[in-house]
Design an enzyme around this catalytic site. Structure first.
Site, PDB file in Angstrom:
ATOM      1  N   GLY A  85       0.798  -1.225   0.000  1.00 41.26           N
ATOM      2  CA  GLY A  85       0.000   0.000   0.000  1.00 41.26           C
ATOM      3  C   GLY A  85       0.828   1.271   0.000  1.00 41.26           C
ATOM      4  O   GLY A  85       0.526   2.232  -0.710  1.00 41.26           O
ATOM      5  N   LYS A  86       1.903   1.285   0.798  1.00 42.83           N
ATOM      6  CA  LYS A  86       2.734   2.483   0.881  1.00 42.83           C
ATOM      7  C   LYS A  86       3.552   2.663  -0.396  1.00 42.83           C
ATOM      8  O   LYS A  86       3.746   3.780  -0.878  1.00 42.83           O
ATOM      9  CB  LYS A  86       3.638   2.415   2.114  1.00 42.83           C
ATOM     10  CG  LYS A  86       2.863   2.420   3.433  1.00 42.83           C
ATOM     11  CD  LYS A  86       3.792   2.339   4.626  1.00 42.83           C
ATOM     12  CE  LYS A  86       3.011   2.253   5.931  1.00 42.83           C
ATOM     13  NZ  LYS A  86       2.251   0.982   6.055  1.00 42.83           N
TER      14      LYS A  86
ATOM     15  N   CYS B 292       3.110   0.447  13.105  1.00 39.23           N
ATOM     16  CA  CYS B 292       1.674   0.584  13.376  1.00 39.23           C
ATOM     17  C   CYS B 292       1.412   0.220  14.835  1.00 39.23           C
ATOM     18  O   CYS B 292       0.510  -0.559  15.141  1.00 39.23           O
ATOM     19  CB  CYS B 292       0.841  -0.275  12.427  1.00 39.23           C
ATOM     20  SG  CYS B 292       1.217  -2.036  12.480  1.00 39.23           S
TER      21      CYS B 292
END
Length: 418
Positions: free
Chosen positions: A254-255, A371
């Site tokens: 995603g990043k 996270c």
């Protein structure tokens, strides 16, 4: 078995599988739902029950302990979880009649226990309807916080020692928003059902019906699910076109995809992961989003790679962590993580950060991110690194929190090589 029982039975099977086999809730629930043949509405209810019980498990067990004539450790795993389901539905799902919940749980007890089990479940659930919550009298105590918000006591102790207060603990048990990123490689606007987030250049909360991953725009790659914290970190990384970028711990990609978007598919991104089976996941994610400037490769971030030395304008080290920042999305973490895990992970994080620093060009930047919400893995890691590496300076450091930022708990630090 009545139609009303099917969602509860599916949730029950998932909860028992997690407890007996150590399975991940989302994975075993997906398998069970695919085999159950229920409609979308019943699947949604089963999911709500399974995740709701897991989120509130200490709170539910505290009630059962105070109402049951049998000690918790003496209960069968099936009957214990039927009680949890019944109390959860009656306390948290007010659209379902109490009598229906009790009756269906009694039927499940008869199926997965025996006649006496059914009578026992009936008695406990009926008492629970009019009982209190049995919370400790001292509302300032760590035990009160632990039971009320179903957060393990060791974690309450740690977070309290790091300065976090009740609002934070409450937010860690709330329902998170479904946040997506607008992919400008595919489109520049979104229709009704997506609410713009002012603090994020490409962030939207999904307010439409049904799962966002079934939305045509998701299938087209025009949107992707990405929490606001992750988006905020990447948008703070000062990405420009034609850069060379290394994403050391990339899965599920995603990043990397967001960085490619900010680069308008120019330059080059090397997207790495230590697990070979995850490379295809990264590749499919990038392909769906129309990313063409990224090469996916197998690499162990804890081992120095000579080919990467001083080769990149930007290096992202989104390191393995305890994941405590995503408790509200992955409540299994409450069951699986221990204080010992956080200390062991800190050593892995240190190795990755040391190697990542060696891959940054002079004048380039390094981002360290997790996270989690834990100073040992976050601020302490960066502080120690800077004390050993005067060639780097801190440009930005931020701990994002659910109660203050309406995002997952997420930490990032941007470091510049002088």
């Amino acid at each position: 078995m009545s139609n009303l029982s099917k969602p509860r039975e599916a949730a029950l099977k998932a909860l028992v599988s997690c407890e007996k086999d150590g399975a991940y809730l989302n994975i075993c629930l997906r398998t069970i739902l695919s085999e159950a043949g229920m409609d979308a509405r019943d699947n949604a209810l089963a999911t709500t029950i399974a995740f709701g019980v897991t989120k509130n498990i200490l709170f539910l067990d505290n009630i059962i302990k105070n109402l049951s004539s049998i000690k918790l450790k003496k209960l069968s795993v099936w009957i214990h979880n039927i009680l949890r389901i019944g109390i959860f539905c009656n306390r948290f799902l007010d659209r379902i009649p109490v009598s229906a919940t009790v009756n269906e749980c009694v039927r499940l007890a008869r199926r997965y226990g025996h006649g006496a089990s059914a009578g026992f479940v009936n008695a406990v659930l009926r008492k629970s309807v009019s009982s209190g919550d049995f919370l400790p009298e001292n509302k300032d105590s760590n035990e009160y916080i632990s039971i009320k918000y179903s957060i393990p006591l060791w974690l309450v102790d740690m977070w309290k020692s790091q300065g976090y207060e009740e609002n934070f603990f409450a937010s860690m048990n709330m329902e998170p928003p479904v946040t997506v990123r607008l992919n400008t490689l595919k489109t520049n606007s979104l229709p009704e059902g997506f609410q713009k987030i002012d603090t994020l250049p490409h962030g939207y909360n999904y307010t439409g019906g049904g799962g966002v991953e079934n939305h045509p725009l998701f299938e087209e790659g025009a949107i992707t699910v990405q929490d606001g914290a992750s988006q905020k970190a990447i948008s703070s990384f000062r990405i420009d076109e034609n850069m060379s970028i290394l994403d050391l711990c990339s899965a599920p990609g995603g990043k990397a995809a967001y960085m490619a978007q900010l680069m308008n598919n120019t330059g080059e991104i090397i997207s790495c992961d230590i697990h070979e089976h995850k490379l295809s996941l990264i590749e499919s994610n990038l392909k769906r989003q129309g990313v063409t400037n990224t090469k996916v490769t197998l690499n162990d971030a804890t081992v120095f790679n000579k080919n990467f030395e001083k080769a990149f304008d930007r290096v992202l080290a989104d390191v393995p962590c305890s994941g405590l920042g995503v408790l509200r999305r992955k409540p299994d973490i409450k069951r699986t993580k221990t204080e010992k895990d956080t200390k062991e992970l800190a050593e892995i994080q240190k190795k990755i950060l040391e190697n990542a620093a060696l891959y940054v060009k002079k004048g380039g930047m390094l981002m360290y991110s997790t996270c989690t919400v834990n100073r040992i893995e976050n601020e302490d890691r960066v502080k120690e690194f800077l004390s050993l590496h005067p060639e780097f300076s801190l440009l930005e450091e931020r701990q994002l929190l659910p109660d203050k930022d309406n995002t997952d708990g997420f930490f990032y630090a941007v470091l510049e090589r002088k």
